[in-house]
Design a protein around this motif. Structure first.
Motif, PDB file in Angstrom:
ATOM      1  N   ASP A 252      -6.205  18.792   0.443  1.00 41.75           N
ATOM      2  CA  ASP A 252      -5.088  17.755   0.876  1.00 41.75           C
ATOM      3  C   ASP A 252      -5.097  16.780  -0.211  1.00 41.75           C
ATOM      4  N   SER A 253      -5.932  16.345  -0.823  1.00 44.11           N
ATOM      5  CA  SER A 253      -5.655  15.326  -1.944  1.00 44.11           C
ATOM      6  C   SER A 253      -4.959  15.862  -3.156  1.00 44.11           C
ATOM      7  N   ASP A 254      -5.083  17.160  -3.466  1.00 39.65           N
ATOM      8  CA  ASP A 254      -4.067  17.537  -4.565  1.00 39.65           C
ATOM      9  C   ASP A 254      -2.892  17.685  -4.006  1.00 39.65           C
ATOM     10  N   VAL A 255      -2.453  18.172  -3.044  1.00 40.67           N
ATOM     11  CA  VAL A 255      -1.096  18.085  -2.300  1.00 40.67           C
ATOM     12  C   VAL A 255      -0.652  16.770  -2.570  1.00 40.67           C
ATOM     13  N   PHE A 256      -1.319  15.686  -1.888  1.00 34.78           N
ATOM     14  CA  PHE A 256      -0.889  14.365  -1.798  1.00 34.78           C
ATOM     15  C   PHE A 256      -0.567  14.021  -3.272  1.00 34.78           C
ATOM     16  N   GLU A 257      -1.580  14.192  -4.323  1.00 26.76           N
ATOM     17  CA  GLU A 257      -1.293  13.596  -5.545  1.00 26.76           C
ATOM     18  C   GLU A 257       0.024  14.094  -6.254  1.00 26.76           C
ATOM     19  N   ASN A 258       0.541  15.134  -5.839  1.00 29.41           N
ATOM     20  CA  ASN A 258       1.817  15.752  -6.265  1.00 29.41           C
ATOM     21  C   ASN A 258       2.811  15.589  -5.397  1.00 29.41           C
ATOM     22  N   SER A 259       3.001  14.811  -4.530  1.00 32.42           N
ATOM     23  CA  SER A 259       3.937  14.890  -3.237  1.00 32.42           C
ATOM     24  C   SER A 259       4.719  13.556  -3.805  1.00 32.42           C
ATOM     25  N   ALA A 260       5.908  13.508  -3.027  1.00 34.12           N
ATOM     26  CA  ALA A 260       6.989  12.489  -3.249  1.00 34.12           C
ATOM     27  C   ALA A 260       6.509  11.249  -2.419  1.00 34.12           C
ATOM     28  N   LEU A 261       5.497  11.615  -1.405  1.00 37.22           N
ATOM     29  CA  LEU A 261       5.120  10.471  -0.544  1.00 37.22           C
ATOM     30  C   LEU A 261       4.188   9.485  -1.225  1.00 37.22           C
ATOM     31  N   LYS A 262       3.459  10.177  -2.311  1.00 37.44           N
ATOM     32  CA  LYS A 262       2.618   9.078  -3.064  1.00 37.44           C
ATOM     33  C   LYS A 262       3.480   8.519  -4.236  1.00 37.44           C
ATOM     34  N   ARG A 263       4.274   9.114  -4.741  1.00 37.04           N
ATOM     35  CA  ARG A 263       5.448   8.593  -5.845  1.00 37.04           C
ATOM     36  C   ARG A 263       5.857   7.359  -5.047  1.00 37.04           C
ATOM     37  N   TYR A 264       6.627   7.585  -3.815  1.00 38.17           N
ATOM     38  CA  TYR A 264       7.106   6.364  -3.265  1.00 38.17           C
ATOM     39  C   TYR A 264       6.513   5.645  -2.841  1.00 38.17           C
ATOM     40  N   HIS A 265       5.052   5.392  -2.421  1.00 39.65           N
ATOM     41  CA  HIS A 265       4.373   4.351  -2.089  1.00 39.65           C
ATOM     42  C   HIS A 265       3.937   3.654  -3.400  1.00 39.65           C
ATOM     43  N   GLU A 266       3.705   4.284  -4.320  1.00 38.45           N
ATOM     44  CA  GLU A 266       3.163   3.881  -5.416  1.00 38.45           C
ATOM     45  C   GLU A 266       4.209   3.034  -6.507  1.00 38.45           C
ATOM     46  N   THR A 267       5.535   3.286  -6.161  1.00 37.94           N
ATOM     47  CA  THR A 267       6.619   2.737  -7.013  1.00 37.94           C
ATOM     48  C   THR A 267       7.356   1.767  -6.002  1.00 37.94           C
ATOM     49  N   ALA A 268       7.598   1.902  -4.899  1.00 38.27           N
ATOM     50  CA  ALA A 268       8.552   1.026  -3.929  1.00 38.27           C
ATOM     51  C   ALA A 268       8.077  -0.261  -3.844  1.00 38.27           C
ATOM     52  N   ASP A 269       9.058  -1.263  -3.969  1.00 36.86           N
ATOM     53  CA  ASP A 269       8.432  -2.550  -3.978  1.00 36.86           C
ATOM     54  C   ASP A 269       8.586  -3.204  -2.613  1.00 36.86           C
ATOM     55  N   ILE A 270       9.276  -2.356  -1.729  1.00 40.89           N
ATOM     56  CA  ILE A 270       9.334  -2.973  -0.306  1.00 40.89           C
ATOM     57  C   ILE A 270       7.905  -3.095   0.383  1.00 40.89           C
ATOM     58  N   PHE A 271       6.872  -2.205   0.187  1.00 42.59           N
ATOM     59  CA  PHE A 271       5.844  -2.257   0.747  1.00 42.59           C
ATOM     60  C   PHE A 271       5.038  -3.421   0.320  1.00 42.59           C
ATOM     61  N   ASN A 272       5.324  -3.862  -1.069  1.00 40.12           N
ATOM     62  CA  ASN A 272       4.348  -5.038  -1.348  1.00 40.12           C
ATOM     63  C   ASN A 272       5.139  -6.442  -0.790  1.00 40.12           C
ATOM     64  N   GLN A 273       6.572  -6.213  -0.840  1.00 42.67           N
ATOM     65  CA  GLN A 273       7.364  -7.382  -0.279  1.00 42.67           C
ATOM     66  C   GLN A 273       6.794  -7.620   1.227  1.00 42.67           C
ATOM     67  N   ASN A 274       6.257  -6.641   1.941  1.00 42.03           N
ATOM     68  CA  ASN A 274       5.903  -6.919   3.344  1.00 42.03           C
ATOM     69  C   ASN A 274       4.388  -6.925   3.363  1.00 42.03           C
ATOM     70  N   SER A 275       3.888  -7.625   2.520  1.00 44.14           N
ATOM     71  CA  SER A 275       2.349  -7.811   2.357  1.00 44.14           C
ATOM     72  C   SER A 275       1.856  -8.895   3.280  1.00 44.14           C
ATOM     73  N   LYS A 276       0.731  -9.051   3.621  1.00 44.18           N
ATOM     74  CA  LYS A 276       0.201  -9.727   4.471  1.00 44.18           C
ATOM     75  C   LYS A 276      -1.282 -10.518   3.844  1.00 44.18           C
ATOM     76  N   ARG A 277      -1.589 -11.583   4.256  1.00 48.09           N
ATOM     77  CA  ARG A 277      -2.648 -12.305   3.739  1.00 48.09           C
ATOM     78  C   ARG A 277      -3.657 -12.354   4.640  1.00 48.09           C
ATOM     79  N   ILE A 278      -5.001 -11.514   4.218  1.00 45.33           N
ATOM     80  CA  ILE A 278      -5.960 -11.083   5.184  1.00 45.33           C
ATOM     81  C   ILE A 278      -7.242 -11.358   4.342  1.00 45.33           C
TER      82      ILE A 278
END
Length: 460
Positions: A252-278
């Motif tokens: 599973d890890s090999d597939v995820f490392e080469n997937s568009a899912l990882k690339r998007y979460h790695e580079t998209a700013d929208i996930f950082n923009q919705n950060s929360k202080r914990i």
């Protein structure tokens, strides 16, 4: 006198020529009759040889000829109209209203009658396809039941899959998400007990008949041949991302490392923009996975097992395991409804990906239609899963990532603040990071009448 003599000689010659002509014509007719007798004899001999060839035909060929001739099945025309709602859904894995909705969506596969013969109606084509996907029956059995040819079943199913992928792909289209979609899914996982989660990720091995030339690539660590369906889902067990077709020798890890899912979460700013202080740490929106995945700021995984594991780590592992339940439930429902992929997928290797993709899209579409999976189907699927245990893998990749570890520690600390003095044993947590048994339902999942989001990404 001479004139009369000439006329008489001419009459004699004419009579002689007429006699010769009739004689030659008679000879020709005799030859023609003889040739006809020879031709008839050869035809009779060929017929005898043909009959002998049919008698000595191998059993598998005779069986195919028999199934081709026996096309008088009346299951669809006679039996189905008399079925109640429960029996209809048991056979086609959807209720009648949903069946009609699917027919509307895939009307592209409808054919026009020709001068030679009438075509198979649209509703019967959809019925053949859904029956073939929903059962583990061979095409020959489906063909006999519906009164069509064996090859026709395969052609109809592929046409149906193509139409579903073209017309219903919007059922999986979450990427790129907008802030409202992120908040909806994050809130859903938070109700399940895990903050800042946008999706639960896991891989599922689906048994296939591999290509002979590359069969070794498809043999997984459990010894059977498979392709990997890597998927992410929301809190309602609806797929938000699918990646289909990686050979079973990968993990599973090999597939995820080469997937568009990882690339998007790695580079998209929208996930950082919705950060929360914990607990003093800025926590972005991330995915959750099991021990097969590497730890990172966009992927949370359990703490590694140790004999002296602290309560905080056990409690975190328990909460993460509970909130990974939607993806396990999604795979279970997928295989329970569509037994074609729940058991060995006996189709040509080139058709594997489109059939799996079709089932994933229909899984989401049927959830939108509130067409749920019967409990009995899920119980049968669990028995199949036990027969073919899923390959497992563990990695410690990312454990030295300072930022990722700080995020995981902050979330673990927040669980302790919420739980107070509740001990890890009372929570059900253990060092392995699993607090629930595989296949249990998750309480608190959101309503299935909401819109499903997602994206499909296959490695064909």
């Amino acid at each position: 006198m001479e004139r009369r003599e000439k006329i008489r000689m001419a009459a004699v010659l004419l009579a002689k020529h007429n006699f010769l002509f009739k004689k030659k014509l008679h000879i020709l007719l005799l030859k023609l009759l003889n040739n006809m007798k020879v031709i008839n004899g050869l035809a009779s001999m060929n017929l005898n040889l043909l009959c002998q060839a049919v008698i000595v035909t191998p059993p598998d060929i005779r069986e195919r000829q028999l199934s081709k001739l026996e096309r008088n099945g009346t299951f669809w025309e006679r039996d189905v109209p008399l079925m109640d709602e429960s029996r209809f859904k048991e056979n086609f894995r959807v209720n009648r209203n949903t069946f009609r909705r699917i027919c509307e969506k895939v009307k592209d596969i409808e054919k026009v009658d020709s001068n030679m013969k009438p075509c198979i109606p649209l509703h019967k084509r959809v019925a053949v396809s859904l029956f073939a996907l929903g059962s583990a029956a061979e095409y020959r059995t489906v063909a006999s039941l519906f009164g069509v040819g064996r090859s026709t079943v395969g052609e109809i199913l592929l046409d149906f899959c193509q139409a579903v992928c073209e017309n219903l792909s919007a059922s999986i289209n979450s990427y790129p998400p907008n802030p409202q979609e992120i908040r909806k899914i994050v809130d859903g996982f938070e109700r399940l007990g895990f903050p800042q989660c946008f999706g639960a990720v896991d891989g599922c091995h689906i048994e296939i008949q591999p290509p002979k030339k590359s069969a070794v690539d498809y043999q997984n660590c459990k010894g059977w041949y498979s392709v990997i369906l890597l998927a992410s889902c929301d809190h309602r067990s609806k797929f938000t991302y699918i990646n289909i077709g990686s050979p079973g020798k990968n993990n599973d890890s090999d597939v995820f490392e080469n997937s568009a899912l990882k690339r998007y979460h790695e580079t998209a700013d929208i996930f950082n923009q919705n950060s929360k202080r914990i607990c003093g740490v800025n926590v972005p929106v991330f995915l959750i996975g099991d021990s097969a995945f590497g730890l990172s700021r966009y992927m949370m995984k359990p703490f590694p097992y140790s004999a002296n594991q602290s309560y905080i780590e056990k409690n975190f592992n328990y909460e993460l395991s509970r909130c990974r339940r939607p993806i396990e439930k999604a795979f279970e429902q997928l295989k329970a409804r569509f037994r074609k992929i729940g058991r060995r997928l006996q189709v040509a290797p080139k058709n594997v990906n489109i059939i799996i993709r079709t089932c994933c899209i229909l899984h989401n579409f049927l959830k939108l239609e509130n067409d749920e999976v019967y409990t009995a189907w899920r119980q049968d699927a669990r028995e199949d899963l036990n027969a073919r245990s899923q390959p497992c893998h563990t990695t410690r990749v990312g454990e030295n990532d300072v930022n990722a570890s700080a995020i995981r520690n902050a979330i673990a600390e927040s669980f302790r603040e919420v739980d107070g003095d509740v001990s890890g044993s009372e929570r059900g947590g253990d060092g392995g990071g699993s607090g629930t048994s595989k296949g249990d339902d998750v309480d608190g999942a959101g309503g299935d009448d909401e819109r499903t989001d997602g994206v499909a990404d296959a490695s064909d």
